[in-house]
Design a protein around this motif. Sequence first.
Motif, PDB file in Angstrom:
ATOM      1  N   MET A   1       0.837  -1.198   0.000  1.00  0.00           N
ATOM      2  CA  MET A   1       0.000   0.000   0.000  1.00  0.00           C
ATOM      3  C   MET A   1       0.871   1.246   0.000  1.00  0.00           C
ATOM      4  SD  MET A   1      -3.098  -0.820   2.626  1.00  0.00           S
ATOM      5  CE  MET A   1      -4.031  -2.339   2.488  1.00  0.00           C
ATOM      6  N   SER A   5      -3.520   5.044   1.730  1.00  0.00           N
ATOM      7  CA  SER A   5      -3.902   3.694   2.167  1.00  0.00           C
ATOM      8  C   SER A   5      -2.981   3.197   3.277  1.00  0.00           C
ATOM      9  CB  SER A   5      -3.866   2.728   0.981  1.00  0.00           C
ATOM     10  OG  SER A   5      -4.869   3.029   0.055  1.00  0.00           O
ATOM     11  N   TRP A  89      -8.498   6.172   0.863  1.00  0.00           N
ATOM     12  CA  TRP A  89      -7.794   5.025   0.313  1.00  0.00           C
ATOM     13  C   TRP A  89      -7.304   5.355  -1.094  1.00  0.00           C
ATOM     14  CZ3 TRP A  89      -6.825   1.094   3.567  1.00  0.00           C
ATOM     15  CH2 TRP A  89      -7.577   1.061   4.749  1.00  0.00           C
ATOM     16  N   ASP A  94      -7.642  -1.533  -1.763  1.00  0.00           N
ATOM     17  CA  ASP A  94      -6.818  -1.456  -0.555  1.00  0.00           C
ATOM     18  C   ASP A  94      -7.666  -1.627   0.705  1.00  0.00           C
ATOM     19  OD1 ASP A  94      -4.589  -1.066  -2.096  1.00  0.00           O
ATOM     20  OD2 ASP A  94      -4.447   1.100  -1.730  1.00  0.00           O
TER      21      ASP A  94
END
Length: 271
Positions: A1, A5, A89, A94
């Motif tokens: 990520m 995120s 996000w 994610d």
Amino acid sequence: MNGASRDALAAARERLDALTDSTSVDAGSLADELAAVTALLDREVGLRRVLTDPAQSGEAKAELAQRLLGSQVSGPTADLVAGLVRSRWSQSRDLVDALEELANLADLTAAQQAGTLDSVEDELFRFGRIVTSNTELRAALTNRKATSSAKGELLGSLLGGRAAAQTERLVTRLVAAPRGRSLEAGLESLSKLAAERRDRMVAVVTSAVPLSDPQKRRLGSALAKLYGRSMHLNLDVDPEVLGGIRVQVGDEVINGSLADRIADAGRRLAG
């Protein structure tokens, strides 16, 4: 990520730790419910996009999540999911990855509370080795035509009664829903999470008065330096605690002035 995120997941992990530090929250049940929400959002792409839409306010998305899940899951799970959807996000998928990680961490926390985390870590590693060396077993567990129940029965025959309950749950969820990963990659990811959880020490801190946020940060940093590992603080207040503060890390109890204790430790290390 990456970016938003990564920050959202870090905040969610802190909330999970705070929840599972409470004796009133069953970490295993929390894991089951988080896994169910993971499956729902993995399947319902449209809903996932709505819950991660940056054009919608975080509160609006949290209210939607509460309405959808409030009667289906426990309060702690609904609160965790609401916190997740309030965050931003980088991409909608994610959110599902984060939910899955939280479910796995909740099961690992349950293992830690039961005193079986070391065994779980070892069992995940050994099962990964078995899968790598046994092509027939790997084929059976990754066969897309086989039902989840059939794979679960196979895993039950292999792990049931021979491994910790959390190991069986983690592996069964991975096999049932690999989500695009190879079995080996999924097991490696679980092993890393278990190792990370095992290296996290917990200090139970009882103070005569509540600690301020700067005091908590200084205490956590000092204990991490003293023990050489990251430290999570479980805080309690008891006006009658001797010396103003009591810190328990594992079996070791520190009474009195923490500053004096750290200074003494520094002198011993230097000498």
